[in-house]
Design a protein around this motif. Structure first.
Motif, PDB file in Angstrom:
ATOM      1  N   VAL A 122      32.163  32.155  69.602  1.00  0.00           N
ATOM      2  CA  VAL A 122      32.677  32.947  68.485  1.00  0.00           C
ATOM      3  C   VAL A 122      31.770  32.807  67.263  1.00  0.00           C
ATOM      4  N   LEU A 123      31.426  31.568  66.917  1.00  0.00           N
ATOM      5  CA  LEU A 123      30.594  31.336  65.736  1.00  0.00           C
ATOM      6  C   LEU A 123      29.200  31.924  65.905  1.00  0.00           C
ATOM      7  N   THR A 124      28.686  31.876  67.130  1.00  0.00           N
ATOM      8  CA  THR A 124      27.381  32.485  67.388  1.00  0.00           C
ATOM      9  C   THR A 124      27.415  33.983  67.125  1.00  0.00           C
ATOM     10  N   GLY A 125      28.456  34.637  67.617  1.00  0.00           N
ATOM     11  CA  GLY A 125      28.596  36.064  67.386  1.00  0.00           C
ATOM     12  C   GLY A 125      28.696  36.404  65.909  1.00  0.00           C
ATOM     13  N   ILE A 126      29.464  35.604  65.161  1.00  0.00           N
ATOM     14  CA  ILE A 126      29.600  35.832  63.719  1.00  0.00           C
ATOM     15  C   ILE A 126      28.255  35.639  63.028  1.00  0.00           C
ATOM     16  N   GLY A 127      27.539  34.577  63.409  1.00  0.00           N
ATOM     17  CA  GLY A 127      26.251  34.292  62.787  1.00  0.00           C
ATOM     18  C   GLY A 127      25.245  35.400  63.014  1.00  0.00           C
ATOM     19  N   VAL A 128      25.192  35.918  64.244  1.00  0.00           N
ATOM     20  CA  VAL A 128      24.243  36.986  64.540  1.00  0.00           C
ATOM     21  C   VAL A 128      24.626  38.258  63.788  1.00  0.00           C
ATOM     22  N   ALA A 129      25.936  38.554  63.715  1.00  0.00           N
ATOM     23  CA  ALA A 129      26.377  39.744  62.974  1.00  0.00           C
ATOM     24  C   ALA A 129      25.980  39.639  61.506  1.00  0.00           C
ATOM     25  N   LEU A 130      26.171  38.459  60.907  1.00  0.00           N
ATOM     26  CA  LEU A 130      25.794  38.276  59.504  1.00  0.00           C
ATOM     27  C   LEU A 130      24.289  38.395  59.306  1.00  0.00           C
ATOM     28  N   SER A 131      23.511  37.953  60.301  1.00  0.00           N
ATOM     29  CA  SER A 131      22.055  37.963  60.151  1.00  0.00           C
ATOM     30  C   SER A 131      21.480  39.367  60.056  1.00  0.00           C
ATOM     31  N   LEU A 132      22.266  40.370  60.472  1.00  0.00           N
ATOM     32  CA  LEU A 132      21.795  41.745  60.412  1.00  0.00           C
ATOM     33  C   LEU A 132      21.866  42.338  59.013  1.00  0.00           C
ATOM     34  N   GLN A 133      22.495  41.615  58.068  1.00  0.00           N
ATOM     35  CA  GLN A 133      22.737  42.174  56.746  1.00  0.00           C
ATOM     36  C   GLN A 133      21.481  42.220  55.885  1.00  0.00           C
ATOM     37  N   SER A 134      20.689  41.154  55.903  1.00  0.00           N
ATOM     38  CA  SER A 134      19.505  41.085  55.045  1.00  0.00           C
ATOM     39  C   SER A 134      18.608  39.968  55.534  1.00  0.00           C
ATOM     40  N   GLN A 135      17.374  39.922  54.997  1.00  0.00           N
ATOM     41  CA  GLN A 135      16.448  38.852  55.359  1.00  0.00           C
ATOM     42  C   GLN A 135      16.972  37.501  54.893  1.00  0.00           C
ATOM     43  N   ALA A 136      17.552  37.471  53.692  1.00  0.00           N
ATOM     44  CA  ALA A 136      18.090  36.209  53.177  1.00  0.00           C
ATOM     45  C   ALA A 136      19.220  35.711  54.062  1.00  0.00           C
ATOM     46  N   MET A 137      20.127  36.628  54.460  1.00  0.00           N
ATOM     47  CA  MET A 137      21.237  36.232  55.324  1.00  0.00           C
ATOM     48  C   MET A 137      20.733  35.860  56.717  1.00  0.00           C
ATOM     49  N   GLN A 138      19.679  36.536  57.163  1.00  0.00           N
ATOM     50  CA  GLN A 138      19.101  36.204  58.460  1.00  0.00           C
ATOM     51  C   GLN A 138      18.586  34.767  58.463  1.00  0.00           C
ATOM     52  N   TYR A 139      17.874  34.394  57.409  1.00  0.00           N
ATOM     53  CA  TYR A 139      17.356  33.026  57.327  1.00  0.00           C
ATOM     54  C   TYR A 139      18.493  32.014  57.265  1.00  0.00           C
ATOM     55  N   ARG A 140      19.497  32.278  56.416  1.00  0.00           N
ATOM     56  CA  ARG A 140      20.605  31.330  56.268  1.00  0.00           C
ATOM     57  C   ARG A 140      21.368  31.170  57.581  1.00  0.00           C
ATOM     58  N   SER A 141      21.632  32.286  58.266  1.00  0.00           N
ATOM     59  CA  SER A 141      22.386  32.195  59.515  1.00  0.00           C
ATOM     60  C   SER A 141      21.597  31.447  60.584  1.00  0.00           C
TER      61      SER A 141
END
Length: 633
Positions: A122-141
């Motif tokens: 579940v957390l992996t799916g959430i993390g990957v979904a968030l990473s699609l938002q921006s480069q900054a979010m991609q790095y953080r996730s």
């Protein structure tokens, strides 16, 4: 990884194998629950018989005790805080308690692995979904995902290792009422080995050096180039690069990762900061405005902080990939590996998506600063050049004879204009993409459409049919000499590599081919048991105790044995029959390794050559003609 996969294909490749994460925990849960149920039933039947035969108990007391044990069997009493549970445990045999505790904890660990696995999905799916938002979010996730997953995977390997070890006790103990010390030790070593490999992979620093062949262009070497780069940087509202590297690759790129630049003398200098790589060969072919567009595209990656986030993300990916290798090599950790690979594959979708967005943005800004025609023409020219170079290199590489010289640059310069006609007519131009060491570029069709460019095949031929030397190439002092020196070094490396490859292709049929193979696989005489010689050449191994040499083509398998002295058992097939021939080895470990390593290398060469020659005799499957792509709409 390509994003052009079906949902079913992705599921079969990554999701389904990732479910192997639950294989050991669920299997152990079912097995240990069954054991507990069996033991509980046996205990209850014995307890009922004892209670009923106890003449000192009243019927009400007997009924109460039976009801208590039916509600609280041993599997619950062993971990219960209910009144009477502690007294019951004090009355039991120590070995019985240990067995019950081990079963209870095995069940708990199994449940813990299952629920932790579900949470990780579940957390992996959430993390990957968030990473699609921006480069900054991609790095953080990715940062959170890497640190969380390595902890989860390590604990999961430890837990599953314990479960596997417990199985080595309980399977023989439950079914055969025995336990085998050697089996316990073997599985303990396997589990500890997997845990050790995984933990070592966390802390070991991977080798992620990025090495570039080229020459560092100082301001003294190319003052006009540096001045114009500063002007373009100002137009793109970003600082100019700290360093410019000139090479002969078929691309341009920028990076903030440390770059090891290897010059023609093989001396290496490490550059940090904002680095721009320019291709001398492409600068020579790009007219001024087209070169401006390409360089503005690269500078746009600086202005968008693309290289900054690539600099942060790349080390995390390198460490994660190294950790994956540890999970794979751990053996018992293989189910956890498949789950971790799924996360990496999902994250690759995010990386590819944002990478394409970065490319579209850089194309748009470059087209706005020059024109859509300049940007589009540059993309067409670079794509055609890359394709032509790749086809020529393939032609050189697939040649079956030694090259006296590799005149690759001469062939490119002399044949590029003629090639452009076939490039437009025969290639699916829209599906091609330019090369890049870091980002995955969208297909050419998408990039051209994104900047609003349309062209007919005739227009593309007209764009590509230009033999004038680009003015950016002329801004570099001694550019011709720099390019020629790098091509000379590259072509010689290519020639030597091809020569080495031929040694793995040939089953020598003449003296010239044999001499080439023996250049890389010369006759050798090494030391076997009792200082006796064992001889190798490219096709066979000879030992004085054998009736005849063993040809590598005869060997079916090789096994190292160290019982009653070190030796190699070679299973050889002759006249349709298999037999084992022994090669006694020296007692000295270094001499053993030398013999085994040589046999492995020479045998591997022979197997590769046999397979290659066989492939040449097999007919190639027919493939339908590809439809020509037109950029005209």
């Amino acid at each position: 990884m390509s994003e052009n996969f079906s949902k079913l294909g992705f599921a079969k490749t990554y999701i389904y194998p990732a479910l192997a994460l639950f294989l050991i925990p669920i299997g152990c849960l079912v097995f240990y629950t069954y054991i507990q149920s069996t033991y509980d039933q046996q205990f209850l039947e014995a307890a009922k018989a004892d209670i009923r035969n106890d003449q000192q108990l009243t019927p009400e007391e007997k009924g109460g005790l039976i009801a208590f044990y039916e509600t609280f069997p041993p599997s619950r009493l062993i971990v219960s805080n209910q009144p009477g549970a502690a007294e019951w445990r004090e009355l039991q045999d120590t070995q019985y308690l240990i067995e019950q505790y081990s079963l209870a904890w095995a069940v708990r660990i199994s449940w813990l692995c299952i629920w932790a696995g579900i949470a990780a999905f579940v957390l992996t799916g959430i993390g990957v979904a968030l990473s699609l938002q921006s480069q900054a979010m991609q790095y953080r996730s990715l940062w959170v995902g890497w640190h969380s997953l390595r902890l989860f995977c390590t604990l999961e390997v430890i837990a599953q290792g314990l479960l596997v070890f417990s199985l080595s006790f309980w399977i023989p103990a439950f079914f055969f009422s025995v336990y085998i010390i050697k089996v316990l030790l073997l599985f303990a070593i396997i589990a500890l080995g997997a845990i050790g490999v995984v933990i070592a992979a966390i802390f070991k620093r991977p080798n992620d050096d990025f090495v570039v062949q080229g020459e560092i262009l100082t301001r003294e070497m190319a003052p006009q180039l540096w001045y114009d780069l500063e002007q373009l940087s100002s137009k793109m509202q970003t600082a100019p690069p700290d360093h410019v590297i000139a090479g002969i690759d078929d691309n341009f790129f920028v990076t903030q990762l440390p770059v090891k630049v290897q010059d023609k003398h093989e001396q290496v200098q490490t550059l940090t900061g904002r680095n721009l790589f320019v291709s001398l060969s492409l600068l020579k072919k790009l007219p001024g405005q087209e070169a401006d567009a390409v360089l503005l595209h690269e500078l746009a990656h600086f202005s968008g902080n693309d290289t900054l986030y690539s600099q942060r993300i790349a080390p995390l990916l390198a460490r994660y990939d190294h950790f994956l290798q540890g999970l794979y090599e751990g053996g018992v950790s293989r189910p956890v590996f498949y789950f971790a690979v799924m996360f990496r594959a999902l994250y690759e979708i995010s990386l590819g998506s944002l990478s394409r967005q970065r490319e579209f943005r850089a194309d748009r800004l470059a087209a706005e600063a020059t024109s859509s025609h300049d940007m589009a023409h540059a993309l067409l020219r670079i794509t055609a050049y890359s394709q032509y170079r790749a086809e020529l290199e393939k032609e050189f590489f697939e040649a079956e004879e030694v090259h006296e010289q590799v005149n690759l640059s001469e062939r490119i310069d002399g044949g590029f204009l003629a090639y452009t006609n076939s490039f437009v007519d025969k290639h699916n131009v829209g599906e091609l993409a330019t090369a890049h060491p870091f980002d995955s570029h969208p297909p050419l069709k998408q990039r051209l459409e994104a900047i609003g460019f349309r062209a007919t095949p005739d227009a593309m031929r007209s764009v590509l049919y230009d033999e004038s030397i680009g003015n950016w190439f002329q801004k570099i002092d001694d550019a011709e000499l720099l390019e020629r020196e790098q091509w000379t070094a590259y072509e010689e490396q290519f020639r030597q590599f091809h020569e080495n490859i031929l040694a793995f292709r040939y089953i020598p049929s003449n003296q010239q081919e044999q001499e080439l193979v023996e250049k890389f696989f010369p006759p050798l005489t090494l030391t076997a048991a009792k200082n006796r010689p064992v001889s190798f050449d490219f096709e066979k191994v000879t030992y004085e105790d054998w009736d005849a040499p063993i040809y590598y083509r005869e060997i079916e398998s090789m096994t190292f044995e160290n019982q009653w002295g070190a030796r190699l058992d070679l299973v050889v097939k002759r006249n349709g029959k298999s037999k084992t021939i022994k090669l006694p080895l020296s007692k000295t470990q270094s001499e053993q390794q030398e013999v085994m390593g040589t046999l492995e290398n020479y045998y591997g060469r022979a197997v590769s050559a046999i397979a290659y020659q066989k492939s040449l005799k097999e007919p190639e499957p027919m493939s339908p003609d590809e439809d020509r792509f037109s950029l005209e709409t």
